[in-house]
Design an enzyme around this catalytic site. Structure first.
Site, PDB file in Angstrom:
ATOM      1  N   HIS A  49       0.823  -1.209   0.000  1.00 25.01           N
ATOM      2  CA  HIS A  49       0.000   0.000   0.000  1.00 25.01           C
ATOM      3  C   HIS A  49       0.861   1.266   0.000  1.00 25.01           C
ATOM      4  O   HIS A  49       0.556   2.245  -0.688  1.00 25.01           O
ATOM      5  CB  HIS A  49      -0.927  -0.034   1.220  1.00 25.01           C
ATOM      6  CG  HIS A  49      -1.800   1.162   1.356  1.00 25.01           C
ATOM      7  ND1 HIS A  49      -1.611   2.101   2.345  1.00 25.01           N
ATOM      8  CD2 HIS A  49      -2.860   1.589   0.626  1.00 25.01           C
ATOM      9  CE1 HIS A  49      -2.520   3.052   2.226  1.00 25.01           C
ATOM     10  NE2 HIS A  49      -3.292   2.774   1.190  1.00 25.01           N
ATOM     11  N   GLU A  52       2.093   1.719  -3.472  1.00 27.02           N
ATOM     12  CA  GLU A  52       1.011   2.227  -4.340  1.00 27.02           C
ATOM     13  C   GLU A  52       0.950   3.756  -4.275  1.00 27.02           C
ATOM     14  O   GLU A  52       0.835   4.434  -5.295  1.00 27.02           O
ATOM     15  CB  GLU A  52      -0.324   1.616  -3.902  1.00 27.02           C
ATOM     16  CG  GLU A  52      -1.548   2.182  -4.608  1.00 27.02           C
ATOM     17  CD  GLU A  52      -2.737   2.367  -3.694  1.00 27.02           C
ATOM     18  OE1 GLU A  52      -3.332   3.477  -3.700  1.00 27.02           O
ATOM     19  OE2 GLU A  52      -3.075   1.415  -2.961  1.00 27.02           O
ATOM     20  N   HIS A  53       1.046   4.307  -3.070  1.00 23.96           N
ATOM     21  CA  HIS A  53       1.049   5.765  -2.907  1.00 23.96           C
ATOM     22  C   HIS A  53       2.268   6.399  -3.568  1.00 23.96           C
ATOM     23  O   HIS A  53       2.159   7.417  -4.255  1.00 23.96           O
ATOM     24  CB  HIS A  53       1.064   6.114  -1.409  1.00 23.96           C
ATOM     25  CG  HIS A  53      -0.273   6.066  -0.751  1.00 23.96           C
ATOM     26  ND1 HIS A  53      -0.835   7.143  -0.108  1.00 23.96           N
ATOM     27  CD2 HIS A  53      -1.173   5.059  -0.623  1.00 23.96           C
ATOM     28  CE1 HIS A  53      -2.016   6.803   0.393  1.00 23.96           C
ATOM     29  NE2 HIS A  53      -2.243   5.541   0.102  1.00 23.96           N
ATOM     30  N   GLU A 129      -4.238   8.075   7.030  1.00 25.59           N
ATOM     31  CA  GLU A 129      -5.225   7.154   6.459  1.00 25.59           C
ATOM     32  C   GLU A 129      -5.541   6.026   7.433  1.00 25.59           C
ATOM     33  O   GLU A 129      -6.704   5.617   7.587  1.00 25.59           O
ATOM     34  CB  GLU A 129      -4.695   6.584   5.140  1.00 25.59           C
ATOM     35  CG  GLU A 129      -5.693   5.716   4.405  1.00 25.59           C
ATOM     36  CD  GLU A 129      -5.176   5.212   3.070  1.00 25.59           C
ATOM     37  OE1 GLU A 129      -5.853   4.357   2.466  1.00 25.59           O
ATOM     38  OE2 GLU A 129      -4.101   5.662   2.624  1.00 25.59           O
TER      39      GLU A 129
END
Length: 416
Positions: A49, A52-53, A129
């Site tokens: 993740h 991905e960012h 997040e």
């Protein structure tokens, strides 16, 4: 909507699959990467993740702002998501702008800089997040359900985004090694759907992804993920206290993996049980008894495991009654299956949802991309409709008995 699906394998093992759709003026493209949170060790928890960012933060050709401007300037939609078994970067644009979308994605995927400054800046974004998800009772309870089912140390039992501790500990060097290990041509599928020509898309991909010799070598495409054996599922109860107004719960059991032939019967069963306003659970829990506003059932599938469950949010003083009603309905389904009327309704809802959900280029792209990455075959829409239509009452009753007769997994989140 008439369509045609074609497939090409480029050097290095990169697969390009397209679906040409008549009568549309949009095109969608997705880069599907065969890596997700279950591929992480404990020290790399959250790395998929995080990466991905970071791929949106810039390359040698484009800054993060350049990447954003490129698609915004043509009215495109651009995003990404990380799952437990794959990661996807996707864009939807006018058909005339597909070349631009392919080029931006190719640049991001093959040439991300992962600068130390970007790693530190994005670390704080991801921590925000995680905090946001920790304030969402639905996210919290489903993460707890997975943790109980698979265990907190197992990759499938850990939250996709990582934890505060794991994200704070990740280094740029670890993320960069993860990038180099998994983001290679053979482990990816480029899928596109819309008003396009397959040969032109292949040409675009070859150019955009061929930067600095990235499309080299003769590695064959990585085969779909297969588990050597079934992942063990652990029954039990897990609870967490949060200052929420409601209690949220998930009550479930072990389900079936994604290639299990029973998945079509389970899909019909799931729809009849808790897939809409006419379903048993909605009618019994909300309409007749007024115990909850939201109640639904679900079935999740992985390469070597699956879960089924019922999710409910209710007032704290209704918890015991809600649990009793849900358990009663699951026991009835396990013992007696569903009625002929429910079978017909479940099939109709499932088939209608399938077709209506494929009325745009984005959903078509997702269907072919995911199928190429995680399945051995791409079933045509008519073939899937036929499989759903051929489900019998006996098949539904059999899978209901097998699944809902298993030991319970219960996750509960709410005020003390």
């Amino acid at each position: 909507m008439t369509s045609r699906v074609r497939r090409t394998v480029l050097p290095g093992g990169l697969r390009v699959i397209t679906e040409q759709l008549a009568g549309v003026r949009s095109a969608s493209i997705g880069v599907w990467v065969g890596v997700g949170s279950r591929d992480e060790t404990a020290t790399l928890h959250g790395c998929s993740h995080f990466l991905e960012h970071l791929l949106f933060k810039g390359t040698s050709e484009r800054s993060a702002l350049d990447i954003s401007i490129a698609l915004d300037a043509v009215g495109g939609e651009f995003n990404a998501f990380t799952a437990k078994e794959y990661t996807c970067f996707h864009a939807r644009v006018l058909d005339d702008d597909l070349d631009l979308a392919v080029d931006v994605l190719g640049d991001m995927i093959t040439s991300s800089l992962l600068t130390p400054e970007d790693v530190e800046a994005e670390r704080d974004v991801i921590l925000d997040e995680i905090a946001m998800h920790d304030d969402d009772p639905d996210d919290v309870v489903h993460n707890l359900f997975a943790e109980q089912a698979y265990g907190p140390a197992a990759p499938l039992g850990r939250p996709i985004a990582g934890t505060v501790g794991s994200i704070e500990a990740l280094t740029r060097a670890q993320v960069a090694r993860f990038y180099q290990r998994h983001y290679r041509p053979a482990n990816m599928v480029v899928a596109a759907a819309g008003n396009l020509e397959h040969a032109q898309v292949v040409k675009m991909v070859r150019s955009a992804f061929g930067r600095r010799g990235w499309l080299t070598g003769d590695e064959p495409p990585v085969a779909p993920r297969r588990g050597a054996k079934r992942v063990r599922v652990h029954p039990g109860v897990i609870e967490a206290t949060r200052p929420f107004e409601q209690v949220n719960l998930v009550l479930g059991m072990e389900g079936v993996h994604r290639n299990d032939d029973r998945r079509f019967a389970l899909g019909v069963l799931n729809t009849a049980l808790g897939g809409g306003t006419s379903s048993r659970l909605f009618q019994e829990v909300r309409e007749r008894r007024g115990l909850a506003y939201s109640v639904f059932s679900f079935a999740s599938h992985h390469a070597d495991s699956g879960l089924v469950g019922v999710s409910v949010g209710c007032l704290p003083n209704k918890l015991d009654e809600v649990l009793a009603v849900v358990r009663t309905e699951l026991s009835r389904v396990a013992a007696h299956g569903i009625s002929e009327e429910e079978l017909v309704r479940g099939k109709g809802q499932l088939r209608g949802g399938l077709v209506l959900g494929l009325e745009d280029s984005g959903s078509r792209m997702s269907r072919i991309g995911k199928a190429e990455l995680v399945h051995d075959e791409l079933l045509g829409i008519d073939a899937v409709m036929d499989r759903i239509g051929s489900v019998t009452l006996d098949e539904v009753q059999s899978v209901a008995k097998q699944v809902f007769g298993k030991p319970e997994i219960l996750a509960v989140v709410g005020p003390s």
